[in-house]
Write a protein that holds these residues in place. Sequence first.
Motif, PDB file in Angstrom:
ATOM      1  N   THR A  14       0.925  -1.541  -0.036  1.00 42.59           N
ATOM      2  CA  THR A  14       0.156   0.220   0.088  1.00 42.59           C
ATOM      3  C   THR A  14       0.858   1.721   0.035  1.00 42.59           C
ATOM      4  N   SER A  15       2.098   1.291  -0.132  1.00 44.01           N
ATOM      5  CA  SER A  15       3.158   2.563  -0.437  1.00 44.01           C
ATOM      6  C   SER A  15       3.634   2.305  -1.372  1.00 44.01           C
ATOM      7  N   GLN A  16       4.400   3.166  -1.843  1.00 41.76           N
ATOM      8  CA  GLN A  16       5.566   3.099  -2.925  1.00 41.76           C
ATOM      9  C   GLN A  16       7.052   3.363  -2.208  1.00 41.76           C
ATOM     10  N   LYS A  17       6.735   3.112  -1.202  1.00 43.58           N
ATOM     11  CA  LYS A  17       8.030   3.205  -0.455  1.00 43.58           C
ATOM     12  C   LYS A  17       8.507   1.196  -0.404  1.00 43.58           C
ATOM     13  N   GLU A  18       7.437   0.771  -0.041  1.00 40.99           N
ATOM     14  CA  GLU A  18       7.343  -0.566   0.053  1.00 40.99           C
ATOM     15  C   GLU A  18       7.920  -1.247  -1.134  1.00 40.99           C
ATOM     16  N   ALA A  19       7.167  -0.419  -2.043  1.00 44.10           N
ATOM     17  CA  ALA A  19       7.263  -1.397  -3.144  1.00 44.10           C
ATOM     18  C   ALA A  19       8.148  -1.429  -3.708  1.00 44.10           C
ATOM     19  N   GLU A  20       8.847  -0.492  -3.826  1.00 45.10           N
ATOM     20  CA  GLU A  20      10.060  -0.323  -3.788  1.00 45.10           C
ATOM     21  C   GLU A  20      11.371  -0.974  -3.264  1.00 45.10           C
ATOM     22  N   ASP A  21      11.102  -1.582  -1.661  1.00 48.10           N
ATOM     23  CA  ASP A  21      11.679  -2.301  -1.425  1.00 48.10           C
ATOM     24  C   ASP A  21      11.634  -3.511  -1.812  1.00 48.10           C
ATOM     25  N   ILE A  22      10.607  -3.944  -1.649  1.00 48.83           N
ATOM     26  CA  ILE A  22      10.092  -5.076  -1.656  1.00 48.83           C
ATOM     27  C   ILE A  22      11.157  -5.817  -3.341  1.00 48.83           C
ATOM     28  N   PHE A  23      10.287  -4.547  -4.450  1.00 51.35           N
ATOM     29  CA  PHE A  23      11.022  -4.739  -5.734  1.00 51.35           C
ATOM     30  C   PHE A  23      13.073  -4.833  -5.842  1.00 51.35           C
ATOM     31  N   SER A  24      13.546  -4.157  -4.616  1.00 51.66           N
ATOM     32  CA  SER A  24      14.978  -3.736  -4.929  1.00 51.66           C
ATOM     33  C   SER A  24      15.195  -5.153  -4.377  1.00 51.66           C
ATOM     34  N   LYS A  25      15.077  -6.007  -3.946  1.00 46.42           N
ATOM     35  CA  LYS A  25      15.599  -7.121  -2.725  1.00 46.42           C
ATOM     36  C   LYS A  25      14.912  -8.205  -4.069  1.00 46.42           C
ATOM     37  N   ILE A  26      14.031  -8.005  -4.620  1.00 51.69           N
ATOM     38  CA  ILE A  26      13.639  -9.394  -5.586  1.00 51.69           C
ATOM     39  C   ILE A  26      15.150  -8.738  -7.061  1.00 51.69           C
ATOM     40  N   LYS A  27      15.424  -7.412  -7.144  1.00 53.16           N
ATOM     41  CA  LYS A  27      15.811  -7.524  -8.186  1.00 53.16           C
ATOM     42  C   LYS A  27      17.385  -8.231  -7.777  1.00 53.16           C
ATOM     43  N   GLU A  36      13.202 -16.839 -16.702  1.00 50.43           N
ATOM     44  CA  GLU A  36      13.248 -15.292 -17.148  1.00 50.43           C
ATOM     45  C   GLU A  36      11.817 -14.595 -15.748  1.00 50.43           C
ATOM     46  N   VAL A  37      12.758 -13.088 -15.143  1.00 48.72           N
ATOM     47  CA  VAL A  37      11.133 -13.037 -13.925  1.00 48.72           C
ATOM     48  C   VAL A  37      10.510 -11.606 -13.898  1.00 48.72           C
ATOM     49  N   VAL A  38       9.490 -11.869 -14.009  1.00 53.31           N
ATOM     50  CA  VAL A  38       8.772 -10.461 -14.776  1.00 53.31           C
ATOM     51  C   VAL A  38       7.706 -10.364 -13.146  1.00 53.31           C
ATOM     52  N   VAL A  39       7.715  -8.603 -12.691  1.00 51.85           N
ATOM     53  CA  VAL A  39       6.698  -8.048 -11.247  1.00 51.85           C
ATOM     54  C   VAL A  39       5.861  -7.621 -12.062  1.00 51.85           C
ATOM     55  N   CYS A  40       4.688  -8.213 -11.738  1.00 55.69           N
ATOM     56  CA  CYS A  40       3.478  -7.263 -11.832  1.00 55.69           C
ATOM     57  C   CYS A  40       3.061  -6.653 -11.199  1.00 55.69           C
ATOM     58  N   PRO A  41       3.298  -5.145 -10.306  1.00 53.63           N
ATOM     59  CA  PRO A  41       3.448  -4.455  -9.804  1.00 53.63           C
ATOM     60  C   PRO A  41       1.226  -3.632  -9.956  1.00 53.63           C
ATOM     61  N   PRO A  42       1.206  -3.209  -8.684  1.00 54.25           N
ATOM     62  CA  PRO A  42      -0.256  -2.556  -9.391  1.00 54.25           C
ATOM     63  C   PRO A  42       0.045  -1.106 -10.167  1.00 54.25           C
ATOM     64  N   LEU A  48       7.583   3.246 -11.149  1.00 63.28           N
ATOM     65  CA  LEU A  48       8.359   3.642 -10.139  1.00 63.28           C
ATOM     66  C   LEU A  48       9.844   2.773 -10.531  1.00 63.28           C
ATOM     67  N   LEU A  49       9.536   1.849 -10.740  1.00 66.03           N
ATOM     68  CA  LEU A  49       9.901   0.703 -10.716  1.00 66.03           C
ATOM     69  C   LEU A  49      11.413   0.394 -11.685  1.00 66.03           C
ATOM     70  N   LYS A  50      12.062   0.235 -11.277  1.00 64.85           N
ATOM     71  CA  LYS A  50      12.781   0.005 -12.837  1.00 64.85           C
ATOM     72  C   LYS A  50      14.175  -0.945 -12.859  1.00 64.85           C
ATOM     73  N   ALA A 219       3.338 -15.201  -2.397  1.00 60.33           N
ATOM     74  CA  ALA A 219       4.898 -15.257  -2.052  1.00 60.33           C
ATOM     75  C   ALA A 219       5.735 -14.300  -2.809  1.00 60.33           C
ATOM     76  N   SER A 220       5.501 -13.568  -3.759  1.00 52.28           N
ATOM     77  CA  SER A 220       5.599 -12.744  -4.484  1.00 52.28           C
ATOM     78  C   SER A 220       5.939 -11.854  -3.796  1.00 52.28           C
ATOM     79  N   LEU A 221       5.289 -11.747  -2.453  1.00 47.16           N
ATOM     80  CA  LEU A 221       5.585 -10.236  -1.808  1.00 47.16           C
ATOM     81  C   LEU A 221       6.490 -10.529  -0.775  1.00 47.16           C
ATOM     82  N   LYS A 222       7.224 -11.788  -0.609  1.00 52.73           N
ATOM     83  CA  LYS A 222       8.007 -11.700  -0.008  1.00 52.73           C
ATOM     84  C   LYS A 222       9.897 -12.181  -0.278  1.00 52.73           C
ATOM     85  N   PRO A 223      10.508 -10.892  -0.235  1.00 47.16           N
ATOM     86  CA  PRO A 223      11.970 -11.491  -1.327  1.00 47.16           C
ATOM     87  C   PRO A 223      12.252 -12.673  -1.549  1.00 47.16           C
ATOM     88  N   ASP A 224      12.191 -12.703   0.082  1.00 42.02           N
ATOM     89  CA  ASP A 224      13.326 -14.032   0.168  1.00 42.02           C
ATOM     90  C   ASP A 224      12.831 -15.322  -0.472  1.00 42.02           C
TER      91      ASP A 224
END
Length: 234
Positions: A14-27, A36-42, A48-50, A219-224
């Motif tokens: 529910t926040s940009q900060k959280e989205a960025e945190d999860i995304f950068s860990k996955i990255k 091939e890994v694909v992330v589908c956020p809202p 925001l995510l690159k 499970a895709s919201l838990k980076p590890d």
Amino acid sequence: MKNLIVANWKMNPTSQKEAEDIFSKIKEGAEDASAEVVVCPPFIYLSLLKGLTLGAQDCFYEDKGAFTGEISTAMLRDLGVEYVIIGHSERRRYLKETDEIVNKKIGEALENGLKVIFCIGETGEERDAEKKKEVLERQIRKGLEGIESLENVNVAYEPIWAIGTGNNCGVEETKESIDFIRGVVKPETRILYGGSVKSENSGDYIKFAGANGLLVGGASLKPDEFIKIVKSAE
Ligand code: PGA
């Protein structure tokens, strides 16, 4: 053909900060992945995510115009989005998406150069009534009616009773469904499994059920955990 591992964040976080945190860990964790890994956020987090391939969770079937609240495939392409999930059971259920709507969206997405993750799957009642194959075949035939090339179509088999329940579909049963789906689409079409995927079961779908990838929700919201899933597909 690489295995395709898709993170479907649904309406989270529910926040940009959280989205960025999860995304950068996955990255970081998925950097050297052979899948091939694909992330589908809202939608609102897409710009925001690159640094990883992005997918949208839905799209509309017109390019532009008076369609309040909708997002077009042209807009997604302009943002650099490569994939779009179409026909997810939650949209079929809560947003009343029919096979016809799904078909129009798939046509529009392919026309605008997006790769499609086309979701199909039976309910628990349909499974109990032994109508699974009938339902899957109808969803595929109607969803892909008039679509000439399946080159950019990936099918995600997601039994509805297995989504978000912790009750993942057994490997044998999944294999049977995947084999059936493969007979209806093209032999070279990538078929993914989705429904309560976690790192303890993910590898089995690739190794033993013949899946060419996974569609991962919770499970895709838990980076590890998600990174473990990605590695299990290698
Ligand atoms: P789940 O969701 O992994 O949380 O079961 C999968 C999906 O709906 O794509």
